[in-house]
Scaffold this motif. Structure first.
Motif, PDB file in Angstrom:
ATOM      1  N   HIS A 180      -7.153  -3.863   5.927  1.00 34.03           N
ATOM      2  CA  HIS A 180      -6.465  -3.037   4.923  1.00 34.03           C
ATOM      3  C   HIS A 180      -6.841  -3.374   3.495  1.00 34.03           C
ATOM      4  N   GLU A 206       1.919  -0.611   4.773  1.00 31.51           N
ATOM      5  CA  GLU A 206       1.676   0.777   4.372  1.00 31.51           C
ATOM      6  C   GLU A 206       3.026   1.459   4.182  1.00 31.51           C
ATOM      7  N   TYR A 214      -6.845   3.085   2.492  1.00 32.29           N
ATOM      8  CA  TYR A 214      -7.333   3.294   3.844  1.00 32.29           C
ATOM      9  C   TYR A 214      -6.609   4.375   4.631  1.00 32.29           C
ATOM     10  N   HIS A 243      -7.140   5.486  11.986  1.00 31.20           N
ATOM     11  CA  HIS A 243      -7.862   4.233  11.854  1.00 31.20           C
ATOM     12  C   HIS A 243      -8.804   3.984  13.032  1.00 31.20           C
ATOM     13  N   ASN A 246      -9.029  -9.622   3.993  1.00 34.50           N
ATOM     14  CA  ASN A 246      -8.115  -9.466   5.121  1.00 34.50           C
ATOM     15  C   ASN A 246      -7.679 -10.784   5.748  1.00 34.50           C
ATOM     16  N   GLY A 259      -4.932  -0.604  10.836  1.00 34.07           N
ATOM     17  CA  GLY A 259      -5.455  -1.615   9.927  1.00 34.07           C
ATOM     18  C   GLY A 259      -4.393  -2.545   9.379  1.00 34.07           C
ATOM     19  N   GLN A 260      -3.239  -1.984   9.013  1.00 36.09           N
ATOM     20  CA  GLN A 260      -2.179  -2.768   8.393  1.00 36.09           C
ATOM     21  C   GLN A 260      -1.298  -3.411   9.462  1.00 36.09           C
ATOM     22  N   HIS A 284       0.842  -1.190   0.000  1.00 34.74           N
ATOM     23  CA  HIS A 284       0.000   0.000   0.000  1.00 34.74           C
ATOM     24  C   HIS A 284       0.882   1.246   0.000  1.00 34.74           C
ATOM     25  N   HIS A 294      -2.517  -3.195  -3.475  1.00 33.08           N
ATOM     26  CA  HIS A 294      -3.897  -3.076  -3.015  1.00 33.08           C
ATOM     27  C   HIS A 294      -4.867  -3.098  -4.190  1.00 33.08           C
TER      28      HIS A 294
END
Length: 347
Positions: free
Chosen positions: A142, A154, A286, A99, A147, A109-110, A73, A193
């Motif tokens: 993510h 990221e 995200y 997040h 997921n 998230g990641q 990402h 992504h």
């Protein structure tokens, strides 16, 4: 930690074409990692406690299987010139706050964040511990609808038109090689992504370097390198045969769009309507949204558009295929355009 003879010869201290791996803690690959000829050295991974992470708002789920894909990402944030470790920690705090407070998630998230200075930090809690174990997977947030099978990185910055820093690139190679080594992930399963959701992430430039990333990781691991078939991303401002083909396909699905080969507002709206009508969730980048991507044509929308076309077929599906064939100087005589052929023609 003592360095074994095996660690010294398996690639942990080699220098690749993209830069020194530089890790100082060689470890044995996880059980799944035996698919690769060599194991990768463990990079320096800064845990949540180091960068001052907030505690999660819920239980971190650990799945009893390894992830299938490694997903790249970009944060779609600023391209800072501050390459310090302190800045990397601040970026991690900012992402977690966004997040948790903006998205309402239990944590970042990641699983990992890679700064422009090449500093890798843990994202979701327990990600370092579980990656080091090599057999389980921390469930993140993510990649929409994927997921449970993806581990995400990221990369700090926005890479739509500019390249990553050398420091970020070197650390990305090192981190992805370690993940692939631990989990036995083949190079074909190193993805962006946008290979899962219709988003620009990880940016045109960084996404365009994924074949180079697979080559570099394959070199570290002594593994075969395969570049998977992908769907292109089309967005406002694009023009040409691919857009014209998409417009024909949209018309075949009942949309009233022009056949001008220009991705304008009506094409965007038609794609968004198509996606919504088929229950495709809007899953933008995200970390930070920079544009409305709800009408982009990508990995989730092309499968809704394409149909098998055979020689002699008429209608918009056939015209879409012929537009692509003509642009490539290929004949449509006795050619069956199936899903794999659509991907080749759109590449």
């Amino acid at each position: 930690m003592a360095v074994s003879r095996r660690a010294l010869i398996r690639g942990g201290f080699t220098v690749t074409a993209v830069g020194a791996l530089g890790a100082t803690i060689p470890i044995t690959a996880g059980a799944a990692g035996e698919e690769n000829a060599k194991a990768a050295a463990r990079p320096t991974l800064h845990g949540c406690d180091e960068w001052g992470a907030r505690p999660p708002n819920g239980t971190i789920s650990v799945l009893n299987h390894a992830p299938t894909y490694i997903v790249v990402h970009h944060t779609a944030g600023g391209n800072s010139s501050d390459l310090s470790l302190e800045h990397a920690f601040a970026v991690s705090r900012g992402i977690q706050n966004f997040h948790m407070d903006g998205r309402g998630w239990i944590d970042s998230g990641q699983q990992f964040t890679n700064s422009r200075g090449g500093h890798v930090t843990e994202g979701r809690h327990r990600s370092v511990e579980i990656l080091d174990g090599g057999s389980q997977h921390v469930l993140g947030a993510h990649v929409g609808d994927h997921n449970s099978e993806t581990i995400g990185i990221e990369n700090e910055g926005l890479y739509s038109t500019v390249d990553v820093t050398p420091q970020l690139w070197d650390s990305l190679v090192q981190l992805v090689a370690y993940m692939a080594s631990q989990y036995g992930v083949p190079t074909a399963n190193i993805k962006g992504h946008r290979d899962f959701n219709a988003t620009e992430c990880p940016g045109e430039v960084l996404y365009g370097r994924l074949p180079e990333l697979r080559d570099a990781v394959g070199g570290v691991l002594g593994a075969a390198v395969t570049n998977p078939a992908t769907w292109p991303l089309l967005k406002p401002g694009a023009s040409g045969a691919k857009v014209l083909a998409a417009q024909h396909l949209l018309r075949a699905r009942g949309a009233n769009v022009p056949l001008d080969g220009v991705f304008g507002a009506s094409t965007f709206a038609a794609v968004r309507t198509l996606a919504t009508g088929h229950g495709v969730a809007y899953e933008p980048c995200y970390a930070s949204r920079t544009a409305d991507e709800s009408g982009y044509i990508g990995s989730t929308t092309w499968p809704l558009l394409v149909r098998t076309v055979r020689a002699g077929d008429a209608g918009h599906d056939a015209q879409a295929a012929r537009a692509l064939l003509t642009s490539r100087g290929e004949s449509d005589r006795e050619l069956v355009v199936d899903t794999a052929t659509w991907q080749r023609l759109l590449a």
